[in-house]
Design a protein around this motif. Sequence first.
Motif, mmCIF file in Angstrom:
data_model
loop_
_atom_site.group_PDB
_atom_site.id
_atom_site.type_symbol
_atom_site.label_atom_id
_atom_site.label_comp_id
_atom_site.label_asym_id
_atom_site.label_seq_id
_atom_site.Cartn_x
_atom_site.Cartn_y
_atom_site.Cartn_z
ATOM 1 N N GLY A 54 -13.505 -5.670 -7.801
ATOM 2 C CA GLY A 54 -12.885 -5.977 -6.523
ATOM 3 C C GLY A 54 -12.359 -7.395 -6.475
ATOM 4 O O GLY A 54 -11.281 -7.662 -5.928
ATOM 5 N N LEU A 55 -13.115 -8.324 -7.049
ATOM 6 C CA LEU A 55 -12.674 -9.717 -7.114
ATOM 7 C C LEU A 55 -11.412 -9.827 -7.960
ATOM 8 O O LEU A 55 -10.464 -10.541 -7.599
ATOM 9 N N ARG A 56 -11.400 -9.136 -9.070
ATOM 10 C CA ARG A 56 -10.228 -9.153 -9.951
ATOM 11 C C ARG A 56 -8.991 -8.661 -9.206
ATOM 12 O O ARG A 56 -7.919 -9.297 -9.275
ATOM 13 N N THR A 57 -9.125 -7.565 -8.479
ATOM 14 C CA THR A 57 -8.001 -7.018 -7.719
ATOM 15 C C THR A 57 -7.536 -8.014 -6.657
ATOM 16 O O THR A 57 -6.330 -8.204 -6.441
ATOM 17 N N THR A 58 -8.481 -8.661 -5.994
ATOM 18 C CA THR A 58 -8.127 -9.639 -4.960
ATOM 19 C C THR A 58 -7.322 -10.784 -5.546
ATOM 20 O O THR A 58 -6.312 -11.210 -4.974
ATOM 21 N N LEU A 59 -7.753 -11.297 -6.693
ATOM 22 C CA LEU A 59 -7.025 -12.397 -7.335
ATOM 23 C C LEU A 59 -5.643 -11.944 -7.791
ATOM 24 O O LEU A 59 -4.669 -12.716 -7.720
ATOM 25 N N GLN A 60 -5.528 -10.724 -8.255
ATOM 26 C CA GLN A 60 -4.219 -10.192 -8.632
ATOM 27 C C GLN A 60 -3.307 -10.104 -7.410
ATOM 28 O O GLN A 60 -2.117 -10.465 -7.479
ATOM 29 N N GLU A 61 -3.849 -9.595 -6.303
ATOM 30 C CA GLU A 61 -3.053 -9.467 -5.087
ATOM 31 C C GLU A 61 -2.610 -10.837 -4.584
ATOM 32 O O GLU A 61 -1.446 -11.030 -4.193
ATOM 33 N N LEU A 62 -3.526 -11.803 -4.580
ATOM 34 C CA LEU A 62 -3.178 -13.159 -4.164
ATOM 35 C C LEU A 62 -2.067 -13.725 -5.033
ATOM 36 O O LEU A 62 -1.093 -14.308 -4.535
ATOM 37 N N THR A 63 -2.211 -13.569 -6.336
ATOM 38 C CA THR A 63 -1.221 -14.119 -7.263
ATOM 39 C C THR A 63 0.148 -13.506 -7.036
ATOM 40 O O THR A 63 1.164 -14.219 -6.989
ATOM 41 N N LEU A 116 -21.034 -13.824 -12.324
ATOM 42 C CA LEU A 116 -20.276 -14.939 -12.888
ATOM 43 C C LEU A 116 -21.103 -16.219 -13.007
ATOM 44 O O LEU A 116 -20.554 -17.288 -13.275
ATOM 45 N N ALA A 117 -22.407 -16.115 -12.824
ATOM 46 C CA ALA A 117 -23.241 -17.324 -12.803
ATOM 47 C C ALA A 117 -23.095 -18.146 -14.076
ATOM 48 O O ALA A 117 -23.087 -19.384 -14.034
ATOM 49 N N ASP A 118 -22.951 -17.468 -15.225
ATOM 50 C CA ASP A 118 -22.847 -18.197 -16.485
ATOM 51 C C ASP A 118 -21.453 -18.778 -16.711
ATOM 52 O O ASP A 118 -21.229 -19.489 -17.690
ATOM 53 N N ALA A 232 -11.998 -22.651 -17.577
ATOM 54 C CA ALA A 232 -11.750 -23.708 -16.603
ATOM 55 C C ALA A 232 -10.793 -24.780 -17.097
ATOM 56 O O ALA A 232 -10.340 -25.622 -16.305
ATOM 57 N N VAL A 233 -10.480 -24.793 -18.384
ATOM 58 C CA VAL A 233 -9.577 -25.814 -18.932
ATOM 59 C C VAL A 233 -8.215 -25.698 -18.245
ATOM 60 O O VAL A 233 -7.635 -24.619 -18.144
ATOM 61 N N GLY A 234 -7.722 -26.810 -17.765
ATOM 62 C CA GLY A 234 -6.461 -26.829 -17.031
ATOM 63 C C GLY A 234 -6.643 -26.780 -15.532
ATOM 64 O O GLY A 234 -5.685 -26.957 -14.780
ATOM 65 N N GLY A 235 -7.891 -26.563 -15.083
ATOM 66 C CA GLY A 235 -8.194 -26.596 -13.660
ATOM 67 C C GLY A 235 -8.606 -27.987 -13.227
ATOM 68 O O GLY A 235 -8.511 -28.958 -13.983
ATOM 69 N N SER A 236 -9.095 -28.099 -12.003
ATOM 70 C CA SER A 236 -9.471 -29.407 -11.470
ATOM 71 C C SER A 236 -10.478 -29.234 -10.340
ATOM 72 O O SER A 236 -10.424 -28.246 -9.585
ATOM 73 N N TYR A 237 -11.382 -30.179 -10.207
ATOM 74 C CA TYR A 237 -12.323 -30.170 -9.097
ATOM 75 C C TYR A 237 -11.622 -30.679 -7.831
ATOM 76 O O TYR A 237 -10.920 -31.686 -7.861
ATOM 77 N N ARG A 382 0.122 -12.412 -16.177
ATOM 78 C CA ARG A 382 -1.171 -13.033 -15.913
ATOM 79 C C ARG A 382 -1.339 -13.304 -14.425
ATOM 80 O O ARG A 382 -0.384 -13.241 -13.648
ATOM 81 N N PHE A 383 -2.578 -13.624 -14.002
ATOM 82 C CA PHE A 383 -2.843 -13.924 -12.604
ATOM 83 C C PHE A 383 -3.869 -15.040 -12.501
ATOM 84 O O PHE A 383 -4.596 -15.328 -13.472
ATOM 85 N N LEU A 384 -3.920 -15.680 -11.361
ATOM 86 C CA LEU A 384 -4.861 -16.773 -11.136
ATOM 87 C C LEU A 384 -6.296 -16.298 -11.333
ATOM 88 O O LEU A 384 -6.720 -15.318 -10.730
ATOM 89 N N GLY A 385 -7.032 -17.000 -12.190
ATOM 90 C CA GLY A 385 -8.436 -16.653 -12.429
ATOM 91 C C GLY A 385 -8.644 -15.485 -13.374
ATOM 92 O O GLY A 385 -9.769 -14.981 -13.466
ATOM 93 N N ASP A 386 -7.594 -15.069 -14.097
ATOM 94 C CA ASP A 386 -7.766 -13.888 -14.956
ATOM 95 C C ASP A 386 -8.824 -14.100 -16.019
ATOM 96 O O ASP A 386 -9.629 -13.198 -16.314
ATOM 97 N N GLN A 387 -8.885 -15.294 -16.598
ATOM 98 C CA GLN A 387 -9.874 -15.530 -17.651
ATOM 99 C C GLN A 387 -11.278 -15.689 -17.080
ATOM 100 O O GLN A 387 -12.262 -15.511 -17.799
ATOM 101 N N LEU A 388 -11.370 -16.002 -15.805
ATOM 102 C CA LEU A 388 -12.681 -16.081 -15.157
ATOM 103 C C LEU A 388 -13.295 -14.705 -14.995
ATOM 104 O O LEU A 388 -14.492 -14.515 -15.244
ATOM 105 N N VAL A 389 -12.501 -13.737 -14.581
ATOM 106 C CA VAL A 389 -13.049 -12.417 -14.228
ATOM 107 C C VAL A 389 -12.963 -11.386 -15.362
ATOM 108 O O VAL A 389 -13.573 -10.325 -15.267
ATOM 109 N N ASP A 390 -12.223 -11.669 -16.420
ATOM 110 C CA ASP A 390 -12.101 -10.705 -17.526
ATOM 111 C C ASP A 390 -13.227 -10.867 -18.534
ATOM 112 O O ASP A 390 -13.882 -11.895 -18.602
#
Length: 390
Positions: A54-63, A116-118, A232-237, A382-390
Amino acid sequence: MLAGCSSPEPAAPPVPQPAFVPFEGPHQAGITTLPIPEQGLVASFNMHVQDRAGLRTTLQELTEEIRGLMAGKPPETRDPAYPPVDSGILGDKPPPDNLSIVVGVGASLFDDRFGLADRKPRELETMPFLANDRLDPKLSHGDISIILEAGHNDTVQFALRQLMRRTRSELTLRWMIDGYARGIGAGQTSEAVTPRNLLGFKDGTANLDVDDGALMDQHVWVQPGDGEPEWAVGGSYQAVRIIRMFVEFWDRTRLAEQEALIGRKKVSGAPLGMTDEFADPDYVEDPDGKRIPLDAHIRLANPRTTQTEQNLILRRGFNYSRGFDGAGRLDQGLAFIAYQRSLQKGFLTVQSRLKGEPLEEYIMPVGGGFFFVLPGVTGSDRFLGDQLVD
């Protein structure tokens, strides 16, 4: 100066030429695009899906929605027997308006719901109560942050409503705040027209130059070898702070005291004792704080030493005004937004230096949150966060 001559007029703020901001790239473009548009909004959302699919679908829809919004994609036509596919605020062809949309994730997204804790960024945490904080839970934290910027408020509101329409079953608003910016504040200092905050002082004089790629890599973008998850590489806090300013109290304060609290001249923005806004304050030559007090805001925030250079952050916030409170006081302030490669070395270290500063008498953080801005999208598949949720 010769009789009859006048001092040159200050440069007028550059007028952003209306354009569509490119969506694809190694980083989300809204962090560094210049000039900064005049309208901004921060929205924080709660996620209501309960599994990673569901999270993956949400990120795809947002993107998909963000990609179309930033490109000015015309709305689809639909049988009038059904609700329209958009609000109609921008007509049948959304014009270019420098719209950018930045998406981040909060620490709460890495709980037990999605496994996704790890993969949690190692410094991401729920923003704690810091010095002088009076955080309102109704204006703090969240699973997802979305920051929108554009030249006009109708563009911002159109984009917000489209994103909410697209994700209405998955995301609900937790809090939001909108406001405005004026000036560059994040480019080359020789070209910048620095915006002012609602205390009347220039804000962003010593900000990072977003056109300097090496500087951005050093201070803003997470790099390989930082000990962060690979995705996370390429992201930012991202640190968001809703800082209320007690403007009526401030307006009754002597100008000399205001300038001593900040460390700069109010009109010119120059460090005390100097005439150039962009001059180095030269703290080495003022070790006892006779010119710029040792507890002045600019001196504490950026001591300009070799050791504190690693604490530099990129600021990209805006002013806000939310009417008035029950006591008839103006509810105004700064939606402070900062980006950094390391939350510990960046915002949190700077904030620790500011603890107890005299300026605290006039300001009070009331909300915000810590988020991690997802890396950019580098391909149409690709979509935002794809490598996070895949």
